[in-house]
Design an enzyme around this catalytic site. Sequence first.
Site, PDB file in Angstrom:
ATOM      1  N   HIS A   1       0.834  -1.202   0.000  1.00  0.00           N
ATOM      2  CA  HIS A   1       0.000   0.000   0.000  1.00  0.00           C
ATOM      3  C   HIS A   1       0.868   1.250   0.000  1.00  0.00           C
ATOM      4  O   HIS A   1       1.909   1.307   0.658  1.00  0.00           O
ATOM      5  CB  HIS A   1      -0.925   0.020   1.215  1.00  0.00           C
ATOM      6  CG  HIS A   1      -2.133   0.886   1.012  1.00  0.00           C
ATOM      7  ND1 HIS A   1      -2.064   2.267   1.061  1.00  0.00           N
ATOM      8  CD2 HIS A   1      -3.421   0.579   0.734  1.00  0.00           C
ATOM      9  CE1 HIS A   1      -3.268   2.765   0.835  1.00  0.00           C
ATOM     10  NE2 HIS A   1      -4.106   1.764   0.633  1.00  0.00           N
ATOM     11  N   HIS A   2       0.421   2.270  -0.742  1.00  0.00           N
ATOM     12  CA  HIS A   2       1.199   3.500  -0.863  1.00  0.00           C
ATOM     13  C   HIS A   2       1.295   4.255   0.457  1.00  0.00           C
ATOM     14  O   HIS A   2       2.192   5.076   0.645  1.00  0.00           O
ATOM     15  CB  HIS A   2       0.581   4.405  -1.930  1.00  0.00           C
ATOM     16  CG  HIS A   2       1.582   5.213  -2.683  1.00  0.00           C
ATOM     17  ND1 HIS A   2       2.751   5.662  -2.110  1.00  0.00           N
ATOM     18  CD2 HIS A   2       1.591   5.668  -3.959  1.00  0.00           C
ATOM     19  CE1 HIS A   2       3.443   6.351  -3.000  1.00  0.00           C
ATOM     20  NE2 HIS A   2       2.770   6.364  -4.135  1.00  0.00           N
ATOM     21  N   CYS A   3       0.410   3.992   1.396  1.00  0.00           N
ATOM     22  CA  CYS A   3       0.517   4.660   2.693  1.00  0.00           C
ATOM     23  C   CYS A   3       1.730   4.150   3.464  1.00  0.00           C
ATOM     24  O   CYS A   3       2.185   4.794   4.414  1.00  0.00           O
ATOM     25  CB  CYS A   3      -0.750   4.476   3.523  1.00  0.00           C
ATOM     26  SG  CYS A   3      -0.972   2.825   4.216  1.00  0.00           S
TER      27      CYS A   3
END
Length: 518
Positions: free
Chosen positions: A139-141
């Site tokens: 995930h980009h987070c």
Amino acid sequence: MRQLTALDAQFLSVESATTAAHVAGVAVLDPSTSPSGALTREALLALLRERLHLAPPLRMRLADVPFGLDRPYWLDDPDVDLDAHVHEATLPAPGGERELAAYVAGVHARRLDRGRPLWEAHLIHGLAGGRCALYMKVHHCAIDGVSGSEVLTALLDPSPRPRKVDVPPAPAPPGPPSLLTMLAGAVARSIVQPVETLCSLARAAADLDTIPVVAALPDARLVAQAARAIAGDSRPLPETPPLVAPRTPFNGPISGMREVAFGSVPLAEVRRVARAFGMGPNDVVMTLCASALRRWLVAHDALPDRPLVAAVPVALRPRTPDADGSSRDAGRVGNRISAMVTPLATDVACPRERLTAVRAALATAKRRFAVSHRTWLDDVCAMVPNAFAALATPVVFRLAGVAGAGVNLIVSNVPGPRLPLYLCGARMLSYHPLSVVTDATGGLSITCASYDGRLDIGVVACPTRLPDVWSVVDHLREAMDELLALLDDSPHDVARQEDAVPVRPREEREEREEMVPA
């Protein structure tokens, strides 16, 4: 235990029924180089168990604040259930690039389970020639381009014989934050949120003329100049060209489906063009994208009369260690990125003039970025309270897709390893990065990574906006041939340019001009 930043949380908020906010990569592997002659799921699981401590984003999970009143927290989960994260599949015959891309597209379209650490790995067998592939998404987070490279580096080796990794004693993980602690933090943030919003607004206003969407508003440039004057910033800033993105077929509301395509060009060709025209490798990549998109738009009778506008992610995280050999950001979970926005000169018909225009526009964007507030992306995200952002962001992005694009697409390029690497003894033949598409940034993204003498390309598209994704890869190859033809057409002019351009060492040039996938 650490709380997500406003930017990290925004990558969670942007997800919807049609948008998944993870980044990924597809490594094509030759298992014949491994000691056993094969790459099995059991071997991959054993490698992950041995090296999970080297890749913090793979062992962190979210702890949500009740009712979404504040940004979530990261919790270290040393007992990751790897069986739930590592999957295995076999492609149908003939096991070519199209079959691999079809499988990857289906997996890439699915959002990650937020109840576990935010990643998945898929070991894919059945490729032609006895090859296999590893598709991995995070995930980009949890990662940006640099920390994503660190995760990959932790799993790969410089030779077929896996290196020995010492496992440190496992420290006792901190317990999850108590309900009272999280609610107290949410109350405290609600008190300081107005001040934080004003400070972020003041910083972002100084670069209003470079921020997508708002840069197109009337008098955005005058407002930015006034904000800098009020802040006492009298430095002359390079004036940016108009950043109004035209409407194209691949801009607008997207569906939840994805298509992907892979391609490669020899890195020697990229460097030859860069050297000949006094450019950096990133300038060549942007020119290739401009030419390929122009070809696609012409073929679909949809070429706008003004240039497309691309967002180019830039890493703010240092790739090199400190003087003592350590790195303050080593193992950090989350993002330290910003973005440059630049026109692509797709409206220029002449290949040579288009190359010149792209190089000039990117040079201006780099000069402006160097003296701007690089945290504008964080500042924009920090203006909105988390509870509101989680509800409003998907709606805002959808409306942006309906009303008009802020940018036409995202283009990323990052230098990678120059020597071959190995996974469980299997040689990595290529590595194709894949990124995100959204309503606001367009139904197309192009991501490139250099590796072992190749520039590997990954293209992600929403098929309802761009149904023929493989044609983009074909156009990129045609664009490379077009640039090489410029060298052949005017060898004497190019030779004079080569003599006139001071050539920096390759490592220095690529490090200074790095642009990292978001």
